[in-house]
Design a protein around this motif. Structure first.
Motif, PDB file in Angstrom:
ATOM      1  N   LYS A   5     -36.331 -14.536 -25.872  1.00  0.00           N
ATOM      2  CA  LYS A   5     -36.825 -15.920 -25.876  1.00  0.00           C
ATOM      3  C   LYS A   5     -35.739 -16.896 -25.457  1.00  0.00           C
ATOM      4  O   LYS A   5     -35.995 -17.856 -24.727  1.00  0.00           O
ATOM      5  CB  LYS A   5     -37.349 -16.277 -27.267  1.00  0.00           C
ATOM      6  CG  LYS A   5     -38.691 -15.639 -27.588  1.00  0.00           C
ATOM      7  CD  LYS A   5     -39.026 -15.715 -29.066  1.00  0.00           C
ATOM      8  CE  LYS A   5     -39.132 -17.130 -29.569  1.00  0.00           C
ATOM      9  NZ  LYS A   5     -39.537 -17.172 -30.995  1.00  0.00           N
ATOM     10  N   VAL A   8     -35.195 -17.268 -21.597  1.00  0.00           N
ATOM     11  CA  VAL A   8     -36.228 -17.878 -20.751  1.00  0.00           C
ATOM     12  C   VAL A   8     -35.812 -19.304 -20.405  1.00  0.00           C
ATOM     13  O   VAL A   8     -35.497 -20.098 -21.299  1.00  0.00           O
ATOM     14  CB  VAL A   8     -37.594 -17.883 -21.474  1.00  0.00           C
ATOM     15  CG1 VAL A   8     -38.654 -18.590 -20.627  1.00  0.00           C
ATOM     16  CG2 VAL A   8     -38.023 -16.462 -21.792  1.00  0.00           C
ATOM     17  N   LYS A  13     -40.400 -22.176 -20.021  1.00  0.00           N
ATOM     18  CA  LYS A  13     -40.897 -22.423 -21.375  1.00  0.00           C
ATOM     19  C   LYS A  13     -41.930 -23.537 -21.371  1.00  0.00           C
ATOM     20  O   LYS A  13     -42.974 -23.437 -22.035  1.00  0.00           O
ATOM     21  CB  LYS A  13     -39.738 -22.787 -22.316  1.00  0.00           C
ATOM     22  CG  LYS A  13     -38.846 -21.622 -22.707  1.00  0.00           C
ATOM     23  CD  LYS A  13     -37.756 -22.090 -23.662  1.00  0.00           C
ATOM     24  CE  LYS A  13     -36.836 -20.936 -24.056  1.00  0.00           C
ATOM     25  NZ  LYS A  13     -35.741 -21.377 -24.949  1.00  0.00           N
ATOM     26  N   VAL A  16     -45.212 -22.319 -20.106  1.00  0.00           N
ATOM     27  CA  VAL A  16     -45.938 -21.537 -21.103  1.00  0.00           C
ATOM     28  C   VAL A  16     -46.574 -22.450 -22.141  1.00  0.00           C
ATOM     29  O   VAL A  16     -47.752 -22.296 -22.506  1.00  0.00           O
ATOM     30  CB  VAL A  16     -44.997 -20.522 -21.789  1.00  0.00           C
ATOM     31  CG1 VAL A  16     -45.680 -19.875 -22.987  1.00  0.00           C
ATOM     32  CG2 VAL A  16     -44.537 -19.459 -20.800  1.00  0.00           C
ATOM     33  N   THR A  27     -49.170 -18.403 -15.197  1.00  0.00           N
ATOM     34  CA  THR A  27     -48.046 -18.486 -16.140  1.00  0.00           C
ATOM     35  C   THR A  27     -47.506 -17.094 -16.472  1.00  0.00           C
ATOM     36  O   THR A  27     -46.293 -16.864 -16.465  1.00  0.00           O
ATOM     37  CB  THR A  27     -48.495 -19.189 -17.432  1.00  0.00           C
ATOM     38  OG1 THR A  27     -49.058 -20.447 -17.111  1.00  0.00           O
ATOM     39  CG2 THR A  27     -47.321 -19.378 -18.374  1.00  0.00           C
ATOM     40  N   LEU A  31     -43.691 -15.410 -15.702  1.00  0.00           N
ATOM     41  CA  LEU A  31     -42.837 -14.834 -16.739  1.00  0.00           C
ATOM     42  C   LEU A  31     -42.565 -13.358 -16.452  1.00  0.00           C
ATOM     43  O   LEU A  31     -41.452 -12.860 -16.682  1.00  0.00           O
ATOM     44  CB  LEU A  31     -43.508 -14.996 -18.106  1.00  0.00           C
ATOM     45  CG  LEU A  31     -42.625 -14.779 -19.339  1.00  0.00           C
ATOM     46  CD1 LEU A  31     -41.465 -15.763 -19.360  1.00  0.00           C
ATOM     47  CD2 LEU A  31     -43.457 -14.932 -20.621  1.00  0.00           C
ATOM     48  N   GLU A 280     -44.070 -22.628 -29.871  1.00  0.00           N
ATOM     49  CA  GLU A 280     -43.132 -21.516 -30.050  1.00  0.00           C
ATOM     50  C   GLU A 280     -43.871 -20.182 -30.085  1.00  0.00           C
ATOM     51  O   GLU A 280     -43.406 -19.178 -29.546  1.00  0.00           O
ATOM     52  CB  GLU A 280     -42.343 -21.717 -31.351  1.00  0.00           C
ATOM     53  CG  GLU A 280     -41.197 -20.729 -31.548  1.00  0.00           C
ATOM     54  CD  GLU A 280     -39.997 -21.009 -30.646  1.00  0.00           C
ATOM     55  OE1 GLU A 280     -39.118 -20.144 -30.540  1.00  0.00           O
ATOM     56  OE2 GLU A 280     -39.964 -22.106 -30.043  1.00  0.00           O
ATOM     57  N   LYS A 282     -46.662 -19.542 -28.576  1.00  0.00           N
ATOM     58  CA  LYS A 282     -47.176 -19.230 -27.239  1.00  0.00           C
ATOM     59  C   LYS A 282     -46.174 -18.416 -26.432  1.00  0.00           C
ATOM     60  O   LYS A 282     -46.531 -17.410 -25.799  1.00  0.00           O
ATOM     61  CB  LYS A 282     -47.511 -20.526 -26.482  1.00  0.00           C
ATOM     62  CG  LYS A 282     -48.873 -21.113 -26.785  1.00  0.00           C
ATOM     63  CD  LYS A 282     -49.189 -22.246 -25.834  1.00  0.00           C
ATOM     64  CE  LYS A 282     -50.593 -22.776 -26.034  1.00  0.00           C
ATOM     65  NZ  LYS A 282     -50.923 -23.874 -25.099  1.00  0.00           N
ATOM     66  N   LEU A 283     -44.918 -18.826 -26.455  1.00  0.00           N
ATOM     67  CA  LEU A 283     -43.893 -18.099 -25.709  1.00  0.00           C
ATOM     68  C   LEU A 283     -43.742 -16.680 -26.259  1.00  0.00           C
ATOM     69  O   LEU A 283     -43.668 -15.706 -25.500  1.00  0.00           O
ATOM     70  CB  LEU A 283     -42.561 -18.846 -25.784  1.00  0.00           C
ATOM     71  CG  LEU A 283     -41.373 -18.169 -25.093  1.00  0.00           C
ATOM     72  CD1 LEU A 283     -41.657 -17.966 -23.607  1.00  0.00           C
ATOM     73  CD2 LEU A 283     -40.088 -18.980 -25.292  1.00  0.00           C
ATOM     74  N   GLU A 284     -43.706 -16.553 -27.564  1.00  0.00           N
ATOM     75  CA  GLU A 284     -43.584 -15.233 -28.191  1.00  0.00           C
ATOM     76  C   GLU A 284     -44.778 -14.355 -27.829  1.00  0.00           C
ATOM     77  O   GLU A 284     -44.624 -13.157 -27.559  1.00  0.00           O
ATOM     78  CB  GLU A 284     -43.501 -15.420 -29.703  1.00  0.00           C
ATOM     79  CG  GLU A 284     -43.134 -14.175 -30.473  1.00  0.00           C
ATOM     80  CD  GLU A 284     -42.909 -14.472 -31.942  1.00  0.00           C
ATOM     81  OE1 GLU A 284     -43.882 -14.339 -32.708  1.00  0.00           O
ATOM     82  OE2 GLU A 284     -41.777 -14.846 -32.311  1.00  0.00           O
ATOM     83  N   HIS A 286     -46.613 -14.504 -25.096  1.00  0.00           N
ATOM     84  CA  HIS A 286     -46.478 -14.069 -23.704  1.00  0.00           C
ATOM     85  C   HIS A 286     -45.506 -12.897 -23.582  1.00  0.00           C
ATOM     86  O   HIS A 286     -45.779 -11.915 -22.881  1.00  0.00           O
ATOM     87  CB  HIS A 286     -45.984 -15.236 -22.832  1.00  0.00           C
ATOM     88  CG  HIS A 286     -47.059 -16.180 -22.424  1.00  0.00           C
ATOM     89  ND1 HIS A 286     -47.694 -17.012 -23.309  1.00  0.00           N
ATOM     90  CD2 HIS A 286     -47.619 -16.438 -21.209  1.00  0.00           C
ATOM     91  CE1 HIS A 286     -48.589 -17.744 -22.665  1.00  0.00           C
ATOM     92  NE2 HIS A 286     -48.568 -17.413 -21.389  1.00  0.00           N
TER      93      HIS A 286
END
Length: 671
Positions: A5, A8, A13, A16, A27, A31, A280, A282-284, A286
């Protein structure tokens, strides 16, 4: 995960965080391209899929060490420790390894059978003998991490003493060879009978080994192998969060049925609330989706397209699981006078079954139909699980045309409205508008209320947090007399807490009935002082050294709480319950009964007389009464049976195995 994380770039970020379901493929593709050239990412995938790395793999040396330790415990007649050592060794022992010209796993099974025989567990010992003779080669559900040592990883039932390990990795435990096979999709193969391992075991077990046939424990109806793809020396549920590993099982099941991933996600027809997910998270989400797709490519024989569209589907699938997965629970009970026998049998103490009964979350699952039921904080249906099967029963009369609603967790009487709303928003990304959260509900008003300063006034005093929540709800009703969610048992008694003129003024610190003002700051301080003595009592109960001084201080604190908190405040019920348990421990059973009854009276005001929570509390009360020879237990045990039949029907004895011992003791008392 945290390392990935942090690598990125901010621009990605933001992409995302601002993504929508429609923009997800683009998206995810961006990534994916970023991680494609990153060695750290590919190393993580190799760690999860390469059997040579075997993060959770078998370990011959560790298994041999545990075997020797178990042998020593057996010689010392420490059979409980020997059982633990052999069971741990079986988790780590490779299936195709020999020890002194004997198959190591088979030898461990026979050694454990000897221990089980010493412990008078003959059925379990025989099953281990079967396993020694039949050595195997080397919708989706998943067990919770905190239950891995206590519950079967396939059927989610309690593990017996002769638990069975996975043949390829060291994490899963199963209640039987049947569940082990179903989880891994593996068939048993016959193994030569003569292993040279029968020495030094009791005669009847030796005879049994020589007589048993090889076909009795075989499986012909192997289900979808939900564990096979994740068992490459690395047990994914031990590394991934539960919903990620569960998504992998859903995808593999879809591919095994030859259903395209995209079609299967649509076919679930479940909400996902992706736009409401925290940035937060959302990124995890993905990153986990990309890793999961890579892992599935390495572990599955089915080709999976590695592109933005496929990853987007996994993102949505995981979002669906987070919102729609159902918690699988089992009953748990512990004797307050001492722990249960290590194999789950009740102790022979005269004061037994004075136990705290609770539901333990053992796993989570996707049920395509069950997950479609709407939530209500005042549900009219209850759910329960027999093995992996979901059962749903109405718990009250439901009129034609009324929706069937279950609880996703919080209920009226358990938490107040503001806490329920926060939980449902955080966990499921929606604001609850059920009848209990949209209209004034007396349980919500009283649950954490304070006592009016006027000695004879039964009115309610609320703090600002509750007031702010309730003021929003009062827009849905015209007056207190229009409260439509009141149950019949509340109508007469609890309406005394409200003003008689039909209005419902709500201001922090002011009594709703007589408008007297209460200094909430001093009230909170009094509660905190009282709780010091209650906490001290709980600590001494754990150590088993309860002094009269500590008990007296706790009783004085209860008096302080009664003068500060409303009579139906749930914290008073909690303290009454703690004191009941404490008096059980010191042998003052009549006092225990008195406090237990008072606790139940309060809970009946909050939940209603037929709620499952009341059933749990009546188990404690009736078991104490049985220990005293009090015939009042007859009425309470009958109530327990009625409540559990209301919730579990014909499965009441299965769901609540402590009911039959209670009824057995009751029969002896009546005779």
């Amino acid at each position: 995960m945290e390392k990935l994380k942090s690598l990125v770039p901010d621009s990605l970020k933001r992409m995302v965080v601002e993504s929508t379901p429609d923009s997800l493929p683009l998206t995810c593709s961006s990534l994916l391209n970023f991680f494609s050239d990153m060695e750290l990412f590919h190393q993580m995938v190799r760690d999860l899929t390469d059997p040579e790395r075997a993060l959770c793999g078998k370990n011959k040396d560790a298994a041999l060490e545990l075997k020797q330790k178990g042998n020593q415990c057996f010689l010392n007649e420490d059979y409980g420790s020997a059982l633990t050592c052999y069971s741990e060794a079986l988790r780590l022992a490779p299936v195709d390894v020999d020890d002194m010209d004997k198959n190591l796993v088979a030898a461990l099974y026979v050694n454990r059978a000897s221990v089980l025989h010493k412990l008078d567990l003959l059925m379990e010992g025989r099953r281990d003998c079967n396993r020694a003779l039949q050595i195997s080669q080397s919708y989706a559900k998943i067990i919770s991490k905190h239950c891995r040592e206590t519950h079967c990883h396939y059927c989610l039932n309690d593990l017996p003493p002769d638990k069975v390990s996975c043949t390829s990795c060291s994490i899963p435990l199963y209640c039987s060879q049947r569940c082990q096979i179903r989880a891994g999709g593996q068939m048993l193969r016959n193994h030569p009978v003569k292993h040279g391992i029968q020495g030094n075991i009791s005669h009847n077990l030796d005879t049994y080994i020589s007589e048993i046939t090889l076909g009795n424990d075989s499986e012909s109806d192997v289900d979808f192998p939900e564990h096979k793809h994740e068992c490459q020396g690395v047990h994914w549920p031990a590394v991934f969060p539960s919903e990620i590993a569960l998504a992998g099982r859903v995808l593999i099941k879809s591919l095994a049925a030859r259903s395209p991933v995209a079609n299967f996600v649509d076919m679930l027809n479940l909400s996902h609330n992706y736009p409401q997910i925290h940035p937060e998270s959302k990124l995890e989400l993905h990153i986990y989706s990309i890793i999961l797709l890579y892992c599935l490519q390495h572990s599955s024989r089915t080709e999976l397209l590695l592109n933005g569209a496929s990853i987007a589907q996994i993102v949505i699938l995981i979002s669906q699981i987070r919102v729609n997965s159902m918690t699988i629970f089992r009953m748990k009970s512990a004797d307050v006078n001492g722990p249960l026998h290590q194999f789950g049998k009740f102790s022979h103490s005269e004061v037994s079954l004075t136990s705290n009964v609770e539901q333990v979350k053992v796993g989570q699952a996707i049920y395509r139909v069950g997950s479609l039921f709407n939530h209500s904080c005042q549900p009219n249906i209850g759910v329960y699980f027999v093995s992996r099967s979901l059962f749903i029963r109405t718990t009250e009369f439901v009129a034609v045309g009324c929706p069937l609603e279950l609880s996703y967790g919080p209920q009226v009487g358990q938490w107040d409205c503001k806490d329920r709303l926060k939980f449902l928003k955080d966990e499921y990304s929606f604001r609850c508008e059920c009848r209990a959260c949209a209209e004034v509900n007396l349980s919500d008003l009283i649950l954490n209320a304070f006592h009016c300063v006027s000695p004879n006034c039964p009115g309610i005093v609320l703090d600002s947090c509750v007031v702010n929540c309730e003021k929003q709800k009062t827009r849905h009703v015209q007056s207190a007399t229009g409260i439509s969610t009141l149950e019949p048992y509340m109508q007469v008694d609890m309406l005394k807490c409200l003003p008689s003129n039909g209005s419902l003024p709500i201001d922090p610190g002011y009594c709703l009935k007589c408008d007297s003002y209460c200094d909430l700051e001093s009230s909170f301080a009094a509660v905190n002082r009282a709780w010091i003595s209650i906490t001290r009592l709980k600590d001494t109960m754990v150590s088993g050294e309860i002094s009269s001084t500590v008990l007296t201080a706790a009783l004085n604190s209860l008096c302080l709480l009664r003068s500060t908190l409303h009579a139906y405040n749930k914290r008073i019920s909690e303290v009454e319950d703690i004191l009941a348990e404490a008096f059980c421990l010191v042998g003052e059973l009549q006092l225990a009964v008195d406090h237990c009854k008072t606790s139940i009276e309060i809970l009946e005001k909050l939940y209603g007389p037929n709620h499952i929570v009341i059933g749990y509390e009546l188990v404690k009360l009736s078991s104490i009464q049985l220990s005293m020879g009090d015939r009042g237990a007859v009425k309470n045990i009958n109530r327990v049976s009625e409540i559990f039949s209301r919730y579990y029907g014909s499965h009441a004895d299965i769901m609540f195995p402590y009911l039959q011992p209670l009824q057995g003791k009751l029969s002896k008392l009546v005779q």
